[in-house]
Design a protein around this motif. Structure first.
Motif, PDB file in Angstrom:
ATOM      1  N   ALA A  58       0.807  -1.144   0.109  1.00  0.00           N
ATOM      2  CA  ALA A  58       0.158   0.164   0.028  1.00  0.00           C
ATOM      3  C   ALA A  58       0.938   1.265   0.069  1.00  0.00           C
ATOM      4  O   ALA A  58       0.458   2.442  -0.566  1.00  0.00           O
ATOM      5  CB  ALA A  58      -0.840  -0.017   1.247  1.00  0.00           C
ATOM      6  N   ALA A  59       1.906   1.401   0.799  1.00  0.00           N
ATOM      7  CA  ALA A  59       2.820   2.343   0.661  1.00  0.00           C
ATOM      8  C   ALA A  59       3.342   2.533  -0.524  1.00  0.00           C
ATOM      9  O   ALA A  59       3.546   4.036  -1.065  1.00  0.00           O
ATOM     10  CB  ALA A  59       4.047   2.118   1.610  1.00  0.00           C
ATOM     11  N   ALA A  93       0.898   4.107  -2.830  1.00  0.00           N
ATOM     12  CA  ALA A  93       0.339   5.331  -2.568  1.00  0.00           C
ATOM     13  C   ALA A  93       0.986   6.329  -3.564  1.00  0.00           C
ATOM     14  O   ALA A  93       0.368   7.349  -3.672  1.00  0.00           O
ATOM     15  CB  ALA A  93       0.428   5.657  -1.182  1.00  0.00           C
ATOM     16  N   ARG A 130       8.309   8.852  -3.661  1.00  0.00           N
ATOM     17  CA  ARG A 130       7.978   8.989  -2.198  1.00  0.00           C
ATOM     18  C   ARG A 130       7.605   7.542  -1.947  1.00  0.00           C
ATOM     19  O   ARG A 130       7.525   7.262  -0.754  1.00  0.00           O
ATOM     20  CB  ARG A 130       6.332   9.693  -2.237  1.00  0.00           C
ATOM     21  N   ALA A 148       8.497   5.611   1.654  1.00  0.00           N
ATOM     22  CA  ALA A 148       7.943   4.890   2.937  1.00  0.00           C
ATOM     23  C   ALA A 148       8.108   3.603   2.740  1.00  0.00           C
ATOM     24  O   ALA A 148       8.158   2.807   4.029  1.00  0.00           O
ATOM     25  CB  ALA A 148       6.309   5.228   2.421  1.00  0.00           C
ATOM     26  N   ARG A 181      11.138   2.752   4.905  1.00  0.00           N
ATOM     27  CA  ARG A 181      11.104   2.894   6.335  1.00  0.00           C
ATOM     28  C   ARG A 181      10.321   2.032   6.946  1.00  0.00           C
ATOM     29  O   ARG A 181      10.348   1.343   8.180  1.00  0.00           O
ATOM     30  CB  ARG A 181      10.447   4.344   6.601  1.00  0.00           C
ATOM     31  N   ILE A 182       9.111   1.454   6.236  1.00  0.00           N
ATOM     32  CA  ILE A 182       8.419   0.113   6.948  1.00  0.00           C
ATOM     33  C   ILE A 182       9.349  -1.010   6.878  1.00  0.00           C
ATOM     34  O   ILE A 182       9.440  -1.532   7.909  1.00  0.00           O
ATOM     35  CB  ILE A 182       7.077  -0.087   5.877  1.00  0.00           C
ATOM     36  N   SER A 203      11.650  -0.834   9.729  1.00  0.00           N
ATOM     37  CA  SER A 203      10.960  -1.010  11.285  1.00  0.00           C
ATOM     38  C   SER A 203      10.827  -2.361  11.477  1.00  0.00           C
ATOM     39  O   SER A 203      10.843  -2.985  12.598  1.00  0.00           O
ATOM     40  CB  SER A 203       9.540  -0.178  11.191  1.00  0.00           C
ATOM     41  N   PHE A 227       9.358   3.358  13.211  1.00  0.00           N
ATOM     42  CA  PHE A 227       7.674   3.092  12.915  1.00  0.00           C
ATOM     43  C   PHE A 227       6.851   4.508  12.567  1.00  0.00           C
ATOM     44  O   PHE A 227       6.260   4.597  11.603  1.00  0.00           O
ATOM     45  CB  PHE A 227       7.175   2.735  14.117  1.00  0.00           C
ATOM     46  N   GLU A 286       8.283   7.403  11.469  1.00  0.00           N
ATOM     47  CA  GLU A 286       8.864   7.962  10.217  1.00  0.00           C
ATOM     48  C   GLU A 286       8.109   7.128   9.014  1.00  0.00           C
ATOM     49  O   GLU A 286       7.583   7.612   7.901  1.00  0.00           O
ATOM     50  CB  GLU A 286      10.160   7.866  10.044  1.00  0.00           C
ATOM     51  N   SER A 287       7.710   5.931   9.142  1.00  0.00           N
ATOM     52  CA  SER A 287       7.211   4.894   8.127  1.00  0.00           C
ATOM     53  C   SER A 287       5.711   5.396   7.802  1.00  0.00           C
ATOM     54  O   SER A 287       5.200   5.775   6.761  1.00  0.00           O
ATOM     55  CB  SER A 287       7.107   3.461   8.481  1.00  0.00           C
ATOM     56  N   ALA A 341       5.721   8.852   6.255  1.00  0.00           N
ATOM     57  CA  ALA A 341       6.214   8.742   4.563  1.00  0.00           C
ATOM     58  C   ALA A 341       4.972   8.077   3.946  1.00  0.00           C
ATOM     59  O   ALA A 341       4.785   8.403   2.864  1.00  0.00           O
ATOM     60  CB  ALA A 341       7.448   8.146   4.520  1.00  0.00           C
ATOM     61  N   ALA A 342       4.227   7.253   4.383  1.00  0.00           N
ATOM     62  CA  ALA A 342       3.070   6.584   3.699  1.00  0.00           C
ATOM     63  C   ALA A 342       2.153   7.688   3.591  1.00  0.00           C
ATOM     64  O   ALA A 342       1.534   7.676   2.363  1.00  0.00           O
ATOM     65  CB  ALA A 342       2.666   5.455   4.554  1.00  0.00           C
ATOM     66  N   ALA A 349       3.001  10.007   1.058  1.00  0.00           N
ATOM     67  CA  ALA A 349       3.416   9.508  -0.512  1.00  0.00           C
ATOM     68  C   ALA A 349       2.276   9.697  -1.252  1.00  0.00           C
ATOM     69  O   ALA A 349       2.287   9.746  -2.499  1.00  0.00           O
ATOM     70  CB  ALA A 349       3.760   8.015  -0.270  1.00  0.00           C
ATOM     71  N   ASP A 350       0.943   9.903  -0.872  1.00  0.00           N
ATOM     72  CA  ASP A 350      -0.214  10.050  -1.273  1.00  0.00           C
ATOM     73  C   ASP A 350      -0.138  11.450  -2.372  1.00  0.00           C
ATOM     74  O   ASP A 350       0.474  12.387  -2.254  1.00  0.00           O
ATOM     75  CB  ASP A 350      -1.339  10.390  -0.375  1.00  0.00           C
ATOM     76  N   GLY A 352      -2.972   7.348   0.947  1.00  0.00           N
ATOM     77  CA  GLY A 352      -2.220   7.300   2.117  1.00  0.00           C
ATOM     78  C   GLY A 352      -2.782   6.851   3.395  1.00  0.00           C
ATOM     79  O   GLY A 352      -2.276   6.038   4.040  1.00  0.00           O
ATOM     80  N   ALA A 408      -2.314   2.907   3.073  1.00  0.00           N
ATOM     81  CA  ALA A 408      -1.215   2.710   3.841  1.00  0.00           C
ATOM     82  C   ALA A 408      -0.931   2.751   5.491  1.00  0.00           C
ATOM     83  O   ALA A 408      -0.592   1.766   5.993  1.00  0.00           O
ATOM     84  CB  ALA A 408      -0.102   3.208   2.802  1.00  0.00           C
TER      85      ALA A 408
END
Lengths: 341, 341
Positions: free
Chosen positions: A172-173, A176, A191, A195, A198-199, A202, B166, B168-169, B172-173, B176-177, B192, B195
């Motif tokens: 999904a990230a 997006a 972008r 994301a 970073r996921i 984590s 976590f 930041e993810s 960022a998600a 990202a939209d 967004g 995600a």
């Protein structure tokens, strides 16, 4: 001896999703020499996002897989950008178009490579980390008489629900991003990559890894530096369609979901004849030790031996981490020294 | 007695980021009656994404906070869309514009509310879950003589590095939209939100929660149904700027990062005089028990008592989970029954 990578072509290869590829290919690289009796072959499939050159650091006389003794075939998974993938094959697509690769596809193609190119009927071992371990379990279940040993590091034979949520969040990230059209990317998902990385970061190391600031010891200046150089830069090297395709495979991983086992996951695990080393990372957050232990109990000749490490999932690919590498090497040597069943 | 929510205005309120708000406001709701001696006040700040009505289920004679005995003030955190937030105040923005709220801001504003509206100089307890626990720790450190007890559920006094990844993810998600402009959203970030919710869902419950399929027991048909109705729908109710603003607060949470302690995190914890119940969820993946235990050891009168639950972070807000609610109720009653120091 290490040769340059080669490609093996499969004509009219029928995928589990229903698509028939006129010409599929597996890219692979070998290390060492195949013994005259063809009894020293180790298959080593790639993990998520990786290519053969990313994971072959451990093939070395002093490391985990000794190429003086074994003939190691590193095979690139479908979707990784070298073997047939959305980025190099027009007929490939993503789950939005009802197209995906499964590990059943990967393993059947690998089986043909072994037979047709090398005449290998039995593998001394399948060694795999993460999505590589998933493929190793598929090998054991789909070809029980042909796999003597499995070393399955930080992977499960079926993707758990929690792991699916992690994967759905990655998917999904990335999608997006404005470059996503609903069926593909029409530009670079700047972008989305950000994301995505970073996921992944984590989840892939443990909380303790961050608590102890191990990224500083790896040479990064700051948390942001680690996220950018240590994670984002690596995913940016990959085609975003391929990143999604590999997630689509991972989401569908189930050793029982194929025409042989017809949904019988437990039956598939019970069919494994290989001596199997089930080796999770003790702090792995998505292929958890608990999930791996349950699978070990379902495999007739399995040993469950978690890696005592705070590196999380990455404990199973310890190229920056000599302590975990030594632990794995010792366990794999023990496995290889045991006679085949 | 529960009254309707009210608003408290603060003129020329100087935020820690440097901005002075001509008129800031805190929205709050009270339950029960303030005793004549003003010695029965419990402050209960909101958690991430929540508003007062989302978290007040536990204020009830039979539940965790008894409004027959305590005067409970539920106060909305800055950024949550009711108190001053990007969605309701033109002068508010996001970290991209060097604007953010801190818990130092939240707690100083809450202190003025208590004094100016109710004349409350001492709190019998600050009760908080997650970002509410962060505020509770700030209360204890910033006003040591004025807080008799702290119940800090599933939160830390400083955001750990892993927790930052976590966050930041998530950030960022959402950004990202395609609706993200670089400084805000010019539409609804449909992708967004999708995600964002999946990342949150992956972290907020434990792997065991998913392994045991507890979402089915909560009435969801499938994993996707749980992700959509159980998670995504809730975040879609929130303004995306507010979601980011609350992350910006969380990222900066550090009980020592203020003019009183000037970076001395350990000194801030050591200054807490309240009897403090440090109550993580045993399977919380981002406010880990280990991190909470280290903080408990730094607080002079702290008791560390993890909630034995597979609900992960959500163990600390157990509105769907009577077993964890009973555990918390018993611990909080013990805390309240102990005399103030």
């Amino acid at each position: 001896m290490t040769r340059s990578a080669e490609a093996f072509a499969l004509e009219n290869f029928a995928l589990q999703c229903g698509t028939v590829l006129t010409r599929a290919q597996l890219v692979y690289q070998t290390h060492g020499e195949l013994a005259r009796g063809r009894d020293n072959a180790v298959l080593y499939p790639t993990s998520y996002g990786a290519r053969h050159a990313d994971i072959d650091w451990l093939i070395h006389p002093d490391r985990i897989l000794d190429p003086r003794r074994y003939f190691v075939i590193v095979v690139n998974m479908f979707g990784n950008g070298l073997s047939t993938s959305p980025s190099n094959c027009e007929k490939c697509a993503l789950a939005e178009q009802r197209f995906w690769f499964t590990h059943f596809d990967n393993v059947r193609a690998q089986e043909r490579l072994l037979i047709e190119v090398f005449g290998i009927e039995r593998l001394a071992m399948v060694y795999g980390w993460s999505m590589g371990a998933q493929q190793a379990y598929h090998w054991g279940a789909l070809y029980p008489e042909r796999v003597e040993r499995i070393a399955a590091l930080c992977g499960t034979a079926r993707t758990t629900d929690h792991n699916r949520v992690f994967l759905e969040s990655l998917r999904a990230a990335l999608t997006a991003d404005p470059a996503w059209t609903g069926s593909g990317f029409d530009g670079i998902p700047e972008r989305g990559y950000r994301a995505f990385a970073r996921i992944y970061a984590s989840w892939a190391a443990s909380q303790a890894f961050y608590r102890e600031g191990l990224y500083y010891k790896l040479g990064y200046d700051s948390l942001e530096d680690y996220l950018q150089r240590g994670w984002e830069a690596n995913y940016r090297k990959r085609n975003p369609h391929d990143l999604i395709a590999m997630i689509d495979t991972w989401l569908r991983c189930d050793v029982g979901d194929n025409p042989i086992y017809r949904g019988d996951y437990c039956g598939a695990l019970a069919a494994i004849r290989a001596r199997t080393l089930v080796m999770p990372g003790a702090t792995d957050l998505y292929f958890t030790p608990e999930d791996c232990a349950v699978e070990a109990a379902r495999i007739p000749d399995a040993e469950y031996r978690p890696i005592p490490s705070i590196w999380g999932h990455r404990a199973g690919n310890p190229y920056q981490n000599p302590e975990d590498a030594a632990f794995i090497r010792a366990a794999v040597r023990e496995l290889l020294d045991r006679p085949a069943l």
